[in-house]
Design an enzyme around this catalytic site. Structure first.
Site, PDB file in Angstrom:
ATOM      1  N   HIS A  49      -2.577   6.649   3.682  1.00  0.00           N
ATOM      2  CA  HIS A  49      -1.135   6.890   3.733  1.00  0.00           C
ATOM      3  C   HIS A  49      -0.824   8.182   2.976  1.00  0.00           C
ATOM      4  O   HIS A  49      -1.452   8.490   1.950  1.00  0.00           O
ATOM      5  CB  HIS A  49      -0.374   5.758   3.043  1.00  0.00           C
ATOM      6  CG  HIS A  49      -0.328   4.464   3.814  1.00  0.00           C
ATOM      7  ND1 HIS A  49      -0.804   4.308   5.094  1.00  0.00           N
ATOM      8  CD2 HIS A  49       0.197   3.250   3.466  1.00  0.00           C
ATOM      9  CE1 HIS A  49      -0.589   3.053   5.496  1.00  0.00           C
ATOM     10  NE2 HIS A  49       0.002   2.394   4.533  1.00  0.00           N
TER      11      HIS A  49
ATOM     12  N   CYS B 262       0.808  -1.235   0.000  1.00  0.00           N
ATOM     13  CA  CYS B 262       0.000   0.000   0.000  1.00  0.00           C
ATOM     14  C   CYS B 262       0.837   1.279   0.000  1.00  0.00           C
ATOM     15  O   CYS B 262       0.389   2.305  -0.526  1.00  0.00           O
ATOM     16  CB  CYS B 262      -0.980   0.006   1.161  1.00  0.00           C
ATOM     17  SG  CYS B 262      -0.240  -0.330   2.752  1.00  0.00           S
TER      18      CYS B 262
END
Ligand code: 2RA
EC number: 1.2.1.11
Length: 351
Positions: A258, A129
């Site tokens: 993120h 990710c």
């Protein structure tokens, strides 16, 4: 007639996969099969208005499956993705088990979709990710300018460490909420201890009211596994074997999404206006870059969103070939479930 299976259907990413399938106007699947551990078998989940019973992971569960998306731990993928392939499926795997295998393509559809169609093992890997959260932006710039060096610092959400990470952050936030923290302002450890929170945490230091410069496991030279994933996966996806990459991965007290500060160097001088045009032309990127008005991407604004958000684009003052920018991507969506699903969509024509 194409059958899609979700392996790990009852997990956090599996649930997001179902949300994504529900939100699609149309889907190419004649059947959607939900597969999970025997513990979750028998549960009934609704997908596109239809109740589907979760079946236990077994070789027979893959019979008739064309494309199987896996979101399970590395060792489960390592065992079961080849079984799915033996039974006739293409496996799209979101674990780390196959990402660096030279016979397994590592795919971000808007960057290297073609790679998905050459898969000697019948498996296609989905990147980590952290890499994924910046790759749509980096890939678009690389097509325009030719990338030579990448220096990044990540600001990674707790949900990257799974439900356990989310639960720990929430417990820590409850422990510090509304308190003058510790004798010394900011002494979070004292507040956590007072609340009975021990050190059995997925994070190596308190995460509430803190930042932790570590994600993943120890690797030679003091690097974390997460930092090496950013380096190795970026090289593989972009097809630049010798790309110079240096990453520092940091966990921050954010639940989901993120963020990365990116310092990207190209083989010739770059300008901000062209970079903006490149980003604006990429449908999976949203440009939010009016810092004087306080408009730039933040995880709080990006959570739940499919696109990659980009802002704070600057031409690095002392590096004429370099752009600095800030990027945010929902680590459970583009960082996991969405990219895996987009790969599955890319593969439909192969069946
Ligand atoms: C993390 N990137 O954020 C990892 C999860 N795959 O911990």
């Amino acid at each position: 007639m194409t059958t899609l299976a979700i392996v790990g259907a009852t997990g956090a990413v599996g649930s997001v996969m179902i949300d994504i399938i529900d939100a699609r106007e149309t889907v190419p699947w004649s059947e959607i099969r939900l597969i999970a551990s025997p513990r979750s078998a028998g549960r009934r989940l609704t997908v596109r208005g239809q109740e589907i019973e979760v079946v236990a992971l077994s070789a027979g569960a893959f019979d008739g499956v064309d494309i199987a998306m896996f979101d399970v731990p590395d060792e489960v993928s390592a065992t079961w993705a080849p079984v799915a392939v033996e039974r006739g499926a293409i496996a799209v795997d979101n674990s780390g088990a196959y990402r660096m295998d030279p016979d397994v393509p590592l795919v971000v559809p808007e960057v290297n979709a073609d790679a998905a169609h050459t898969r000697p093992k019948g498996i296609v890997s989905n990147p980590n990710c952290t890499t994924l959260s910046m790759m749509a932006a980096i890939g678009a710039l690389h097509r325009a300018f030719t990338l030579t060096e990448l220096v990044v610092a990540s600001y990674q959400a707790a949900s990257g460490a799974g439900q356990e990470g989310i639960d720990r952050l929430q417990a820590e936030m409850s422990a510090v909420a509304g308190k003058g923290v510790g004798h010394r302002a900011g002494d979070v450890r004292e507040a956590l201890a007072a609340a009975g929170l021990g050190t059995d945490s997925p994070f190596p230091a308190p995460l509430a009211l803190n930042v932790v410069p570590w994600a993943g496991s120890w690797r030679d030279g003091g690097w974390s596994s997460e930092e090496l994933k950013v380096r190795n996966e970026s090289r593989k996806i972009l097809g630049i074997e010798g790309l110079k990459v240096s990453a520092t991965c940091v966990r921050v007290p954010v639940v989901t999404t993120h963020a990365l500060a990116v310092h990207a160097t190209f083989d010739s001088p770059v300008d901000v206006e062209t970079a903006r045009q490149v980003f604006a032309a990429q449908p999976s990127i949203v440009l939010v870059d009016e810092p004087r008005e306080g408009r730039f991407p933040t995880p709080a604004d990006v959570v739940g969103e499919d696109p990659t958000y980009v802002g704070r684009i600057r031409q690095a003052l002392d590096f004429p070939n370099t752009l600095d920018f800030f990027v945010c991507g929902d680590n459970l969506r583009k960082g996991a479930a969405l990219n895996t699903y987009e790969i599955a969509e890319e593969l439909v024509g192969d069946r």
